[in-house]
Design a protein around this motif. Sequence first.
Motif, PDB file in Angstrom:
ATOM      1  N   ALA A   1       0.827  -1.223   0.000  1.00 29.00           N
ATOM      2  CA  ALA A   1       0.000   0.000   0.000  1.00 29.00           C
ATOM      3  C   ALA A   1       0.859   1.270   0.000  1.00 29.00           C
ATOM      4  CB  ALA A   1      -0.925  -0.007   1.213  1.00 29.00           C
ATOM      5  N   ASP A   2       2.041   1.189   0.620  1.00 31.23           N
ATOM      6  CA  ASP A   2       2.815   2.422   0.854  1.00 31.23           C
ATOM      7  C   ASP A   2       4.184   2.509   0.177  1.00 31.23           C
ATOM      8  OD1 ASP A   2       0.868   3.446   2.531  1.00 31.23           O
ATOM      9  OD2 ASP A   2       1.680   2.402   4.287  1.00 31.23           O
ATOM     10  N   ALA A   3       4.834   1.382  -0.066  1.00 28.65           N
ATOM     11  CA  ALA A   3       6.249   1.438  -0.476  1.00 28.65           C
ATOM     12  C   ALA A   3       6.388   2.052  -1.873  1.00 28.65           C
ATOM     13  CB  ALA A   3       6.844   0.035  -0.452  1.00 28.65           C
ATOM     14  N   PRO A   4       7.306   3.023  -2.037  1.00 25.70           N
ATOM     15  CA  PRO A   4       7.467   3.664  -3.345  1.00 25.70           C
ATOM     16  C   PRO A   4       7.924   2.676  -4.417  1.00 25.70           C
ATOM     17  CG  PRO A   4       8.702   4.827  -1.626  1.00 25.70           C
ATOM     18  CD  PRO A   4       8.217   3.552  -1.017  1.00 25.70           C
ATOM     19  N   VAL A   5       7.368   2.821  -5.616  1.00 21.83           N
ATOM     20  CA  VAL A   5       7.714   1.908  -6.698  1.00 21.83           C
ATOM     21  C   VAL A   5       9.178   2.103  -7.115  1.00 21.83           C
ATOM     22  CG1 VAL A   5       6.963   3.329  -8.673  1.00 21.83           C
ATOM     23  CG2 VAL A   5       6.743   0.828  -8.777  1.00 21.83           C
ATOM     24  N   GLN A   6       9.724   3.293  -6.855  1.00 28.71           N
ATOM     25  CA  GLN A   6      11.149   3.533  -7.163  1.00 28.71           C
ATOM     26  C   GLN A   6      12.049   2.599  -6.343  1.00 28.71           C
ATOM     27  OE1 GLN A   6      12.471   5.789  -9.550  1.00 28.71           O
ATOM     28  NE2 GLN A   6      14.297   4.581  -9.096  1.00 28.71           N
ATOM     29  N   ASP A   7      11.648   2.324  -5.095  1.00 25.93           N
ATOM     30  CA  ASP A   7      12.425   1.380  -4.265  1.00 25.93           C
ATOM     31  C   ASP A   7      12.445  -0.003  -4.919  1.00 25.93           C
ATOM     32  OD1 ASP A   7      12.660   3.407  -2.447  1.00 25.93           O
ATOM     33  OD2 ASP A   7      11.473   2.434  -0.864  1.00 25.93           O
ATOM     34  N   PHE A   8      11.294  -0.364  -5.499  1.00 25.66           N
ATOM     35  CA  PHE A   8      11.183  -1.672  -6.175  1.00 25.66           C
ATOM     36  C   PHE A   8      12.129  -1.707  -7.381  1.00 25.66           C
ATOM     37  CE2 PHE A   8       7.671  -4.826  -7.796  1.00 25.66           C
ATOM     38  CZ  PHE A   8       8.514  -5.885  -7.545  1.00 25.66           C
ATOM     39  N   ASP A   9      12.105  -0.608  -8.172  1.00 21.62           N
ATOM     40  CA  ASP A   9      12.980  -0.543  -9.353  1.00 21.62           C
ATOM     41  C   ASP A   9      14.449  -0.658  -8.939  1.00 21.62           C
ATOM     42  OD1 ASP A   9      10.730  -0.164 -10.892  1.00 21.62           O
ATOM     43  OD2 ASP A   9      10.973   1.995 -11.097  1.00 21.62           O
ATOM     44  N   ASN A  10      14.807   0.026  -7.847  1.00 22.69           N
ATOM     45  CA  ASN A  10      16.207  -0.012  -7.406  1.00 22.69           C
ATOM     46  C   ASN A  10      16.621  -1.429  -6.996  1.00 22.69           C
ATOM     47  OD1 ASN A  10      16.398   2.707  -7.845  1.00 22.69           O
ATOM     48  ND2 ASN A  10      16.153   3.292  -5.700  1.00 22.69           N
ATOM     49  N   GLN A  11      15.747  -2.111  -6.262  1.00 17.83           N
ATOM     50  CA  GLN A  11      16.091  -3.482  -5.832  1.00 17.83           C
ATOM     51  C   GLN A  11      16.148  -4.421  -7.032  1.00 17.83           C
ATOM     52  OE1 GLN A  11      14.107  -4.490  -1.781  1.00 17.83           O
ATOM     53  NE2 GLN A  11      13.058  -2.715  -2.651  1.00 17.83           N
ATOM     54  N   TYR A  12      15.234  -4.229  -7.995  1.00 19.81           N
ATOM     55  CA  TYR A  12      15.287  -5.047  -9.210  1.00 19.81           C
ATOM     56  C   TYR A  12      16.649  -4.862  -9.897  1.00 19.81           C
ATOM     57  CZ  TYR A  12      14.815  -6.062 -14.151  1.00 19.81           C
ATOM     58  OH  TYR A  12      15.066  -6.509 -15.415  1.00 19.81           O
ATOM     59  N   LYS A  13      17.093  -3.593  -9.967  1.00 19.27           N
ATOM     60  CA  LYS A  13      18.363  -3.326 -10.681  1.00 19.27           C
ATOM     61  C   LYS A  13      19.550  -4.014 -10.009  1.00 19.27           C
ATOM     62  CE  LYS A  13      17.273   0.930 -13.056  1.00 19.27           C
ATOM     63  NZ  LYS A  13      17.011   2.325 -12.761  1.00 19.27           N
ATOM     64  N   ILE A  14      19.616  -3.949  -8.693  1.00 18.70           N
ATOM     65  CA  ILE A  14      20.797  -4.511  -8.013  1.00 18.70           C
ATOM     66  C   ILE A  14      20.657  -6.017  -7.781  1.00 18.70           C
ATOM     67  CG2 ILE A  14      22.231  -4.386  -5.911  1.00 18.70           C
ATOM     68  CD1 ILE A  14      22.327  -1.909  -7.890  1.00 18.70           C
ATOM     69  N   ASN A  15      19.449  -6.483  -7.461  1.00 19.89           N
ATOM     70  CA  ASN A  15      19.280  -7.889  -7.051  1.00 19.89           C
ATOM     71  C   ASN A  15      19.033  -8.836  -8.220  1.00 19.89           C
ATOM     72  OD1 ASN A  15      19.462  -6.777  -4.535  1.00 19.89           O
ATOM     73  ND2 ASN A  15      17.314  -7.029  -3.982  1.00 19.89           N
ATOM     74  N   VAL A  16      18.565  -8.294  -9.357  1.00 18.80           N
ATOM     75  CA  VAL A  16      18.222  -9.176 -10.486  1.00 18.80           C
ATOM     76  C   VAL A  16      18.962  -8.755 -11.767  1.00 18.80           C
ATOM     77  CG1 VAL A  16      16.336 -10.203 -11.828  1.00 18.80           C
ATOM     78  CG2 VAL A  16      15.894  -9.405  -9.485  1.00 18.80           C
ATOM     79  N   ARG A  17      18.782  -7.485 -12.152  1.00 18.84           N
ATOM     80  CA  ARG A  17      19.310  -7.055 -13.450  1.00 18.84           C
ATOM     81  C   ARG A  17      20.835  -7.063 -13.478  1.00 18.84           C
ATOM     82  NH1 ARG A  17      20.841  -2.710 -16.431  1.00 18.84           N
ATOM     83  NH2 ARG A  17      19.927  -2.476 -18.502  1.00 18.84           N
ATOM     84  N   ALA A  18      21.470  -6.563 -12.413  1.00 14.12           N
ATOM     85  CA  ALA A  18      22.940  -6.502 -12.411  1.00 14.12           C
ATOM     86  C   ALA A  18      23.560  -7.909 -12.461  1.00 14.12           C
ATOM     87  CB  ALA A  18      23.449  -5.712 -11.202  1.00 14.12           C
ATOM     88  N   PRO A  19      23.072  -8.880 -11.643  1.00  9.18           N
ATOM     89  CA  PRO A  19      23.637 -10.234 -11.792  1.00  9.18           C
ATOM     90  C   PRO A  19      23.414 -10.818 -13.192  1.00  9.18           C
ATOM     91  CG  PRO A  19      22.238 -10.110  -9.823  1.00  9.18           C
ATOM     92  CD  PRO A  19      22.169  -8.769 -10.492  1.00  9.18           C
TER      93      PRO A  19
END
Length: 241
Positions: free
Chosen positions: A100-118
């Motif tokens: 309900a509250d977490a910014p979607v930008q935080d999601f994008d950042n985690q996707y970039k470091i945790n999935v896309r970068a590997p």
Amino acid sequence: MNAFKNQVAVVTGASSGIGKACSYALAKQFASVCMLGRNINELKIIENKVSEYSPSSKAVQVDLFNDSEIHESIEFIKREYGKVHILVHSAGLYSTGSIADAPVQDFDNQYKINVRAPYLLTQKMLPIFDREHGQIAFINSTVAMNAKKNLSQYCATKSALKALTDSLRQEVNAEGIRVLTVYPGRTATPMQEDVCKREGVAFNPDAMIQPAHVADILVSALHTPRDAEITDITVRPMKAM
Ligand SMILES: NC(=O)c1ccc[n+]([C@@H]2O[C@H](COP(=O)([O-])OP(=O)(O)OC[C@H]3O[C@@H](n4cnc5c(N)ncnc54)[C@H](OP(=O)(O)O)[C@@H]3O)[C@@H](O)[C@H]2O)c1
């Protein structure tokens, strides 16, 4: 043990926590360790310490948000070492908050470091991977299989990383590259200290897994004879949290 003598290991997230512990563990077994992270001061301190065992280990500053820095780091590895035998993906990012509250930008950042970068690092390094001794290891998390409330973004990226890893294994095993995932539970690192702060609970490192022990478990799996492959290791703190 000097099983990794003449082998090159690349470790992301090498400036802290589990990645730092993996860098020490691999260097102590005489791998040349190429240590990636943003915090170059910390990486240089680690480079200094590991040079006692592994003089050709090098610190490389790279921000995994930045594709051109990722490409430059791979060019450096090609020039400096020519080949990679072991790649350990430990860099990671987490944030909390309800859907309900977490910014979607935080999601994008985690996707970039945790999935896309590997993904990108693996893709660009495959052409220089040693086909006789090649091994790729991912530090995932027990939340990949057991999502928690207020952690949906992080859990989703770790589940995505599991999918990526399981696909990769089927693609590269036949080429002589093994793929290992380690799923740690709470491990006493700066990330976990921050988790405890956000949860409003005391950070009690003695009740958690030590990063050096995660590294030892990972490195012992890398020693598995080449006719076998350890695919997944779950490591949880023995004391209930
Ligand atoms: N600690 C736990 O309880 C736990 C449990 C399960 C799974 N994990 C996973 O274990 C892995 C390691 O975490 P840790 O606990 O060791 O955390 P940590 O001590 O906070 O280390 C995180 C590492 O990620 C690197 N990193 C983050 N963003 C980066 C960026 N944009 N570019 C380059 N590097 C970046 C950091 O390097 P710089 O700051 O130098 O950039 C740092 O070396 C993560 O994938 C985490 O999700 C941890």
